[in-house]
Design a protein around this motif. Structure first.
Motif, PDB file in Angstrom:
ATOM      1  N   GLN A 148      45.706  37.532  35.261  1.00 43.13           N
ATOM      2  CA  GLN A 148      47.046  38.107  35.152  1.00 43.13           C
ATOM      3  C   GLN A 148      47.267  39.203  36.184  1.00 43.13           C
ATOM      4  OE1 GLN A 148      49.628  37.043  33.210  1.00 43.13           O
ATOM      5  NE2 GLN A 148      50.788  38.518  34.429  1.00 43.13           N
ATOM      6  N   ALA A 149      46.260  40.039  36.421  1.00 45.85           N
ATOM      7  CA  ALA A 149      46.395  41.100  37.420  1.00 45.85           C
ATOM      8  C   ALA A 149      46.645  40.521  38.808  1.00 45.85           C
ATOM      9  CB  ALA A 149      45.146  41.975  37.430  1.00 45.85           C
ATOM     10  N   ASN A 150      46.039  39.376  39.089  1.00 40.22           N
ATOM     11  CA  ASN A 150      46.249  38.738  40.387  1.00 40.22           C
ATOM     12  C   ASN A 150      47.567  37.995  40.458  1.00 40.22           C
ATOM     13  OD1 ASN A 150      43.729  38.715  42.425  1.00 40.22           O
ATOM     14  ND2 ASN A 150      42.984  38.961  40.328  1.00 40.22           N
ATOM     15  N   ALA A 151      47.963  37.380  39.351  1.00 42.74           N
ATOM     16  CA  ALA A 151      49.232  36.658  39.343  1.00 42.74           C
ATOM     17  C   ALA A 151      50.419  37.609  39.476  1.00 42.74           C
ATOM     18  CB  ALA A 151      49.358  35.836  38.067  1.00 42.74           C
ATOM     19  N   ALA A 152      50.331  38.762  38.810  1.00 47.05           N
ATOM     20  CA  ALA A 152      51.438  39.728  38.841  1.00 47.05           C
ATOM     21  C   ALA A 152      51.465  40.487  40.160  1.00 47.05           C
ATOM     22  CB  ALA A 152      51.325  40.685  37.664  1.00 47.05           C
ATOM     23  N   GLY A 153      50.309  41.014  40.563  1.00 45.40           N
ATOM     24  CA  GLY A 153      50.232  41.764  41.805  1.00 45.40           C
ATOM     25  C   GLY A 153      50.957  43.093  41.743  1.00 45.40           C
ATOM     26  N   PRO A 154      50.699  43.967  42.709  1.00 43.45           N
ATOM     27  CA  PRO A 154      51.375  45.267  42.753  1.00 43.45           C
ATOM     28  C   PRO A 154      52.795  45.145  43.292  1.00 43.45           C
ATOM     29  CG  PRO A 154      49.874  45.043  44.611  1.00 43.45           C
ATOM     30  CD  PRO A 154      49.689  43.811  43.777  1.00 43.45           C
ATOM     31  N   VAL A 155      53.618  46.095  42.923  1.00 43.23           N
ATOM     32  CA  VAL A 155      55.012  46.133  43.364  1.00 43.23           C
ATOM     33  C   VAL A 155      55.318  47.548  43.865  1.00 43.23           C
ATOM     34  CG1 VAL A 155      57.426  45.901  42.669  1.00 43.23           C
ATOM     35  CG2 VAL A 155      55.704  44.339  41.735  1.00 43.23           C
ATOM     36  N   ASN A 160      42.888  38.699  47.344  1.00 44.18           N
ATOM     37  CA  ASN A 160      42.807  40.103  46.965  1.00 44.18           C
ATOM     38  C   ASN A 160      44.166  40.599  46.477  1.00 44.18           C
ATOM     39  OD1 ASN A 160      42.264  43.309  48.073  1.00 44.18           O
ATOM     40  ND2 ASN A 160      40.610  42.244  47.065  1.00 44.18           N
ATOM     41  N   ARG A 161      44.842  39.722  45.735  1.00 44.68           N
ATOM     42  CA  ARG A 161      46.248  39.954  45.423  1.00 44.68           C
ATOM     43  C   ARG A 161      46.459  40.952  44.285  1.00 44.68           C
ATOM     44  NH1 ARG A 161      49.314  36.422  48.368  1.00 44.68           N
ATOM     45  NH2 ARG A 161      51.174  36.926  47.151  1.00 44.68           N
ATOM     46  N   SER A 162      45.451  41.217  43.498  1.00 46.65           N
ATOM     47  CA  SER A 162      45.608  42.237  42.464  1.00 46.65           C
ATOM     48  C   SER A 162      45.665  43.628  43.070  1.00 46.65           C
ATOM     49  CB  SER A 162      44.446  42.162  41.471  1.00 46.65           C
ATOM     50  OG  SER A 162      43.222  42.535  42.098  1.00 46.65           O
ATOM     51  N   ASN A 163      45.072  43.789  44.240  1.00 49.52           N
ATOM     52  CA  ASN A 163      44.923  45.088  44.892  1.00 49.52           C
ATOM     53  C   ASN A 163      46.016  45.283  45.940  1.00 49.52           C
ATOM     54  OD1 ASN A 163      43.627  47.520  45.856  1.00 49.52           O
ATOM     55  ND2 ASN A 163      42.845  46.290  47.562  1.00 49.52           N
ATOM     56  N   ALA A 164      46.494  46.504  46.069  1.00 49.58           N
ATOM     57  CA  ALA A 164      47.534  46.803  47.045  1.00 49.58           C
ATOM     58  C   ALA A 164      46.927  47.233  48.372  1.00 49.58           C
ATOM     59  CB  ALA A 164      48.448  47.903  46.515  1.00 49.58           C
ATOM     60  N   LEU A 180      38.216  29.226  40.462  1.00 56.23           N
ATOM     61  CA  LEU A 180      37.634  28.884  41.758  1.00 56.23           C
ATOM     62  C   LEU A 180      38.674  28.938  42.874  1.00 56.23           C
ATOM     63  CD1 LEU A 180      34.574  28.038  42.089  1.00 56.23           C
ATOM     64  CD2 LEU A 180      35.437  27.908  39.763  1.00 56.23           C
ATOM     65  N   ALA A 181      39.929  28.631  42.556  1.00 57.52           N
ATOM     66  CA  ALA A 181      40.983  28.729  43.571  1.00 57.52           C
ATOM     67  C   ALA A 181      41.166  30.186  44.002  1.00 57.52           C
ATOM     68  CB  ALA A 181      42.288  28.153  43.033  1.00 57.52           C
ATOM     69  N   ARG A 182      41.194  31.075  43.051  1.00 56.61           N
ATOM     70  CA  ARG A 182      41.320  32.500  43.385  1.00 56.61           C
ATOM     71  C   ARG A 182      40.100  32.991  44.141  1.00 56.61           C
ATOM     72  NH1 ARG A 182      40.002  36.686  39.841  1.00 56.61           N
ATOM     73  NH2 ARG A 182      40.334  35.335  38.039  1.00 56.61           N
TER      74      ARG A 182
END
Length: 558
Positions: A61-68, A265-269, A417-419
């Motif tokens: 979820q943290a990676n799917a949502a990502g920072p804004v 690395n999409r969860s991280n800004a 595995l995709a992530r």
């Protein structure tokens, strides 16, 4: 009428609800060997918390949502706030609360660096983005400890085991996160091309300065402060601590222009920022900004190795678990001869990365103190960039191979595995590309002859009775004899040969014979350098390798 057209069968769920340390005999063994047995209870608890289905779901979820990025508040005031999904903060709370990040500096017990490395290795198997702020905060600690005034201000907040997500001045917070900002548009890895300027406040000798310029990549821009490099009027580059809030309680003039839309690395800004006379405080000596920031980078490069090793382990575990449960052509996929070759090869690569990463962590510990171990210093200086290049590159290849074991099930976004596959390249790019690392190794070989000789002697000690390793060592002789400036075109080749040799030596010393002999047979034979699984399994004890990689009881208990 029943409109069901099929029943679901022969589908294997990803391995979850396990203690990630309990299913890793190699990591447990190496921790005991390195004097970190005292940390095993805490690491087992951490491995259990990380291995829960709920934690994997938080990571997804943290990676799917990502920072804004929210630049302004509702009334138009500039706030440059980066908003994260609550699961990002839950993962940071878990990571920081265990204390592994600060362990090397808050503890004096032997094995503390191995224990901290193990914490990172376990966490990175579930969520890699949160390792970024932890890595940079940890790496800033030894730099800031050299300045008594800065350490008195920040030390307790850096070592604190709480995660405080609030955006407010440092003095109002019990704990803080630190980031780094070096890269500029025109320079990339060439930090000496940086154009950001620092103008001292109150005279040329003042440590306070106003910074003006830009940073093309600003790691974890929501951090409470960053270490950045800026050019002074004298033309030299100095290092500055730039907080989000000024000492007077006003927001600092660090303007986040945008967040990078990254491959992984999409969860991280990661941000792009401009300094509009941002307040900064010099760290280290004037004009010595590059050596100061490179001390930090030495530690972050270690964590790049640990992060990539974690990704390799995560891919191996899911691939092996899946292959044992999936039926193909009348028997489990893991019993198909060619698949066994692939899995055994992945297992060898994973443990070779692990033993090298832990050797480097131990070198960081042994190189500390009033009388640093010269051999540890040699491993730290020469092998850290070499390992960063090789292990991070191998993680990319291994992620793709592990994904392929699951076939289409691995290629969809519902699969971890995709992530993992999208995550793997970041450690090769971050903190110095492969070419930068290879050239750094050459530079160290040319300038630090004593350290190079110590490393040579250490490796040679375990090569004398093994013809393949002795021959491999011989191929490295030109790089040790110099001059290294004539070898730049061969720098990657030298790097590869050195790391493979070091991994073989470490496995001979510290791993079961099946692992050590299997690694040497497959990495120093005539068919080396190919794709995973392109080997002769007759030379391997495949069952021993696979059971060490993931004991069969782990699949049965899940």
């Amino acid at each position: 009428m029943d409109w069901s057209t099929h029943t679901v069968s022969n589908q294997v769920d990803e391995l979850r609800d396990v203690d990630l340390l309990a299913i890793d005999p190699a990591l447990q063994q190496h921790l005991r060997r390195l004097g970190a047995a005292w940390a095993l209870p805490g690491l087992h608890a951490y491995g259990t918390a990380l291995g829960r289905s709920e934690t994997f779901a938080q990571a997804a979820q943290a990676n799917a949502a990502g920072p804004v990025l929210q630049r302004f508040d509702p009334r138009g005031r500039r706030i440059d706030d980066v908003r994260f999904h609550p699961d990002w903060h839950a993962l940071l709370t878990l990571l920081r609360g265990q204390g592994w990040m600060a362990r090397p500096f808050a503890d004096h017990r032997p094995g503390r660096w191995a224990a901290a490395a193990a914490g990172m290795l376990l966490h990175g198997q579930v969520e890699a983005g949160t390792l970024c702020p932890a890595t940079m905060t940890q790496a800033a600690i030894p730099v800031l400890r050299r300045d008594p005034a800065l350490w008195a201000w920040l030390g307790e907040r850096l070592l604190d085991a709480r995660h405080d997500p609030s955006d407010q001045p440092i003095d109002a917070k019990p704990s803080i996160w630190l980031g780094m900002g070096m890269t500029e548009k025109q320079g990339g890895s060439d930090v000496r091309a940086n154009t950001t300027t620092a103008s001292p406040i109150g005279g040329p000798d003042s440590a306070e300065a106003l910074l003006r310029g830009h940073k093309w990549f600003y790691s974890a821009p929501s951090s409470d402060a960053h270490l950045v490099v800026a050019r002074t009027a004298e033309g030299g580059l100095s290092c500055y601590l730039v907080p989000r809030w000024r000492p007077d309680g006003q927001r600092n003039a660090v303007r986040i222009q945008r967040l990078k839309d990254k491959l992984g690395n999409r969860s991280n800004a990661s941000g792009e920022v401009e300094f509009e006379d941002a307040w900064g405080l010099r760290v280290g000596e004037p004009g010595r900004g590059i050596p100061t920031i490179l001390e930090m980078a030495t530690h972050t490069r270690l964590n790049c190795v640990l992060g990539s090793t974690a990704l390799m382990r995560a891919g191996l575990v899911q691939a092996l678990s899946y292959a044992r449960g999936r039926q193909a052509f009348g028997r489990p996929l893991a019993q198909q001869p060619l698949m066994r070759s692939v899995l055994a090869d992945l297992a060898l690569e994973s443990e070779a990365a692990l033993v090298l990463a832990l050797r480097l962590a131990q070198a960081f510990e042994d190189a500390e103190g009033p009388v640093p171990d010269p051999l540890a210093r040699a491993w730290q200086r020469l092998m850290t960039p070499a390992a960063k290049l090789w292990v991070c590159k191998r993680a990319v290849a291994q992620a793709g191979e592990a994904l392929e074991v699951l076939g289409g099930n691995g290629y969809v976004e519902e699969s971890s595995l995709a992530r993992l596959y999208r995550e793997a390249p970041v450690n090769s790019v971050w903190e110095g590309s492969g070419n930068v690392m290879a050239l750094d190794l050459l530079r160290a070989l040319g300038r630090e002859r004593e350290a190079a000789q110590r490393l040579w002697d250490d490796l040679a000690e375990d090569c004398s009775d093994e013809p393949r390793l002795r021959a491999a060592l011989h191929t490295l002789a030109p790089a040790w004899q110099g001059p290294t400036d004539l070898l730049e075109g061969q720098a990657r080749q030298i790097n590869q040969r050195l790391v493979l040799l070091a991994q073989a030596v470490l496995l001979r010393r510290h791993a079961p014979a099946a692992v050590a002999e299997g690694f040497i047979a497959t990495r120093f034979g005539p068919d080396t350098g190919g794709i995973f699984g392109a080997l002769d399994p007759a030379a391997l004890d495949v069952e021993a390798l696979l059971d060490r990689a993931l004991p069969t009881t782990a699949d049965e208990d899940a």
